[in-house]
Design a protein around this motif. Structure first.
Motif, PDB file in Angstrom:
ATOM      1  N   LEU A   6       0.788  -1.152  -0.012  1.00 14.90           N
ATOM      2  CA  LEU A   6      -0.051  -0.034  -0.076  1.00 14.90           C
ATOM      3  C   LEU A   6       0.748   1.133  -0.038  1.00 14.90           C
ATOM      4  CD1 LEU A   6      -2.689  -0.770   2.632  1.00 14.90           C
ATOM      5  CD2 LEU A   6      -2.895  -0.992   0.292  1.00 14.90           C
ATOM      6  N   ALA A   9      -1.638   7.476  -2.070  1.00 15.67           N
ATOM      7  CA  ALA A   9      -1.840   7.870  -3.327  1.00 15.67           C
ATOM      8  C   ALA A   9      -1.447   9.335  -3.739  1.00 15.67           C
ATOM      9  CB  ALA A   9      -3.331   7.437  -3.691  1.00 15.67           C
ATOM     10  N   GLU A  10      -2.011  10.275  -2.951  1.00 16.30           N
ATOM     11  CA  GLU A  10      -2.148  11.569  -3.355  1.00 16.30           C
ATOM     12  C   GLU A  10      -2.242  12.499  -2.023  1.00 16.30           C
ATOM     13  OE1 GLU A  10      -6.525  11.873  -4.945  1.00 16.30           O
ATOM     14  OE2 GLU A  10      -4.883  10.689  -5.998  1.00 16.30           O
ATOM     15  N   ILE A  33      -5.955   8.225   1.972  1.00 16.59           N
ATOM     16  CA  ILE A  33      -5.983   7.707   0.331  1.00 16.59           C
ATOM     17  C   ILE A  33      -5.021   6.971   0.169  1.00 16.59           C
ATOM     18  CG2 ILE A  33      -6.072   8.227  -1.855  1.00 16.59           C
ATOM     19  CD1 ILE A  33      -7.400  10.766  -1.032  1.00 16.59           C
ATOM     20  N   HIS A  35      -3.369   3.523  -2.243  1.00 14.55           N
ATOM     21  CA  HIS A  35      -3.252   2.879  -3.783  1.00 14.55           C
ATOM     22  C   HIS A  35      -2.916   1.559  -3.460  1.00 14.55           C
ATOM     23  CE1 HIS A  35      -1.293   1.975  -7.372  1.00 14.55           C
ATOM     24  NE2 HIS A  35      -2.602   2.370  -7.794  1.00 14.55           N
ATOM     25  N   THR A  37      -1.225  -1.801  -5.074  1.00 16.30           N
ATOM     26  CA  THR A  37      -0.628  -1.725  -6.250  1.00 16.30           C
ATOM     27  C   THR A  37      -0.922  -3.203  -6.859  1.00 16.30           C
ATOM     28  OG1 THR A  37       1.251  -2.768  -4.673  1.00 16.30           O
ATOM     29  CG2 THR A  37       1.464  -0.310  -5.467  1.00 16.30           C
ATOM     30  N   ASN A  40      -4.244  -1.922  -8.474  1.00 19.79           N
ATOM     31  CA  ASN A  40      -4.289  -0.591  -8.862  1.00 19.79           C
ATOM     32  C   ASN A  40      -5.571   0.198  -8.550  1.00 19.79           C
ATOM     33  OD1 ASN A  40      -2.920   1.613 -10.429  1.00 19.79           O
ATOM     34  ND2 ASN A  40      -3.948   1.162 -12.078  1.00 19.79           N
ATOM     35  N   GLU A  41      -6.227  -0.401  -7.412  1.00 21.61           N
ATOM     36  CA  GLU A  41      -7.389   0.267  -6.713  1.00 21.61           C
ATOM     37  C   GLU A  41      -7.059   1.359  -5.954  1.00 21.61           C
ATOM     38  OE1 GLU A  41     -10.833  -1.120  -3.875  1.00 21.61           O
ATOM     39  OE2 GLU A  41      -9.211  -2.538  -4.517  1.00 21.61           O
ATOM     40  N   LYS A  42      -7.817   2.776  -5.864  1.00 17.60           N
ATOM     41  CA  LYS A  42      -7.627   3.651  -4.856  1.00 17.60           C
ATOM     42  C   LYS A  42      -8.825   3.423  -3.826  1.00 17.60           C
ATOM     43  CE  LYS A  42      -8.779   7.844  -5.827  1.00 17.60           C
ATOM     44  NZ  LYS A  42      -8.375   9.240  -6.498  1.00 17.60           N
TER      45      LYS A  42
END
Length: 115
Positions: A6, A9-10, A33, A35, A37, A40-42
């Motif tokens: 994990l 993400a941003e 938040i 991501h 890997t 590829n799910e947020k």
């Protein structure tokens, strides 16, 4: 973990919550938040709620009640890694009605804790 680590993400504007617990303090942002890997799910985790504290760490639920986050205490990150590996093995063997570990990563507020 190679299969599904994990990562944050941003950056987002977030509130911060802190719990003062028997084995240490835990601070979490709202929202978190992530991501995943592997897929590829947020994943967006909102409104953290402390649901349990023990010798290995603290567990938090979020508004959708489908995902939990465990913050482990200093010295128990190896235990979290073994727990996550065991859950992934159970998932691989299609054992139903068990929790799943989406991954494991460092707790950003303390290098001695992991989630």
């Amino acid at each position: 973990f190679a299969c599904c680590s994990l990562l944050l993400a941003e950056p987002v504007r977030a509130e911060s919550y802190e719990w003062k617990l028997m084995n240490g303090n835990v601070a979490l942002n709202d929202p978190i938040i992530l991501h995943i890997t592997k897929t590829n799910e947020k994943v967006v985790l909102m409104k953290p709620q402390l649901i349990g504290v023990g010798g290995g760490g603290a567990v938090f639920a979020f508004d959708d009640a489908q995902k939990l986050l465990k913050v482990s205490w200093e010295g128990s990150s190896k235990s979290v890694q073994r727990e996550c590996s065991t859950l992934k093995l159970m998932e691989k063997h299609k054992i139903e009605a068990s929790e799943h570990c989406l991954g494991e990563y460092s707790y950003s507020n303390d290098n001695n804790k992991s989630r």
